[in-house]
Motif scaffolding. Sequence first.
Motif: not given
Length: 392
Positions: A25-29, A126-136, A155-164
């Motif tokens: 639930y936390g990683q794939e959905q 200051v720099q900017t960076l476009l992230c995705t829904a599951d990664s910084t 965060f829609e995918f909190p475990l993946k985002t925090m892993a990144s």
Amino acid sequence: MLGNRYMYIQALAMLVLLLGATPFYGQEQSVKPGINDSFRDPDLKEFQGKFEVESREVYAERKEIVAACQLKPGQVVADIGAGTGLFTRLFAAAVGKNGRVIAVDISQKFLDHIQRTSREAELPNVQTLLCTADSTELPPESVDVAFICDTYHHFEFPLKTMASLHKALKPGGRVIVIDFQRVEGKSTPWVMSHVRAGQETFEDEIRRSGFRKVTERKNLLKENYFVEFQKVVESQELKTSLIPEVGGVVVLTGAPEAPRAGARVLFDVTAAVKATELNPGLERAARLLNLYGAAGLKPSAVQIAIVFHGDAAPAALTNDAYAKQNAGAKNPNIALIAKLREAGVEVLICGQTLARKKIPQTDIAEGVAIATSAMTTLINGQLDGYAVISVP
């Protein structure tokens, strides 16, 4: 029997599903599909009116929040979910010209706004960076401090985002999370419907992603909570750099109180050790230099002096003089003194100690200067801005 067997298989299948539910639930959905739809093409004026207004607690307390983050000049800060750049610009001033702030967001429109307003405010760091829904999308080990304000619940995918983010932080780096208090019967209906879970759930997810909770500032905010985490470093291997093979250190380049250039340190050494052991004052100086090396700094970034006196005097003897006192053993400190001298460390011995112990000045090893006294060395060092570290 067949009926019982069928029920057993069904129960087992259900158990497997339940046990696997949390990680999948936390990683794939997505944990809350559609929560970020309004950020795909945001109305900048509308969101500025929402984000940068006194009625919003984190805006009203922005100066106190920045102070609580305890940023240092030269650090790299990632503002995750930077939005209109409120904290990005404040952090840019806090880390100074040698520091850097990376505004991370899923909306390019927000990032363009941040880049433009930062240029207007003359904030080139200051720099900017476009992230995705599951990664910084942050590079590995590039960030000292990550700041997540009223964003974690998006965060829609909190475990993946925090892993990144775990990969992106330097060893020992920090994560600061500010989010809404979600308490049944106390929080507003909007919070209860908008924020998917409370503080305890979010903290558990962050811990599972490789972080440890450091502190919580409970009196800073009322509608929100302020929690600080630190990246857990699995390897505790001791490494050397500037002084090989002596004074090994764990590399924690993103941890609080990293070495800073310009320090002056005076080791006040009176420690006596066994004839075959290195003097701990010399080892301590080697360790300090290796800490600076681990931080990517040169030996010239720190001025170090060592003064021996009292029972530590034998550490400064020549091999011949040392052998006379220690049954023929050579002085194990000679090689390390030479390495420290090459790195710019000043090594001294108290002239008064030599007189009291009747040690001839000709017995003092090459590379060691004879000072008037340890007392005057310590006094003068403090007058010159040296921090004194005692090694008794």
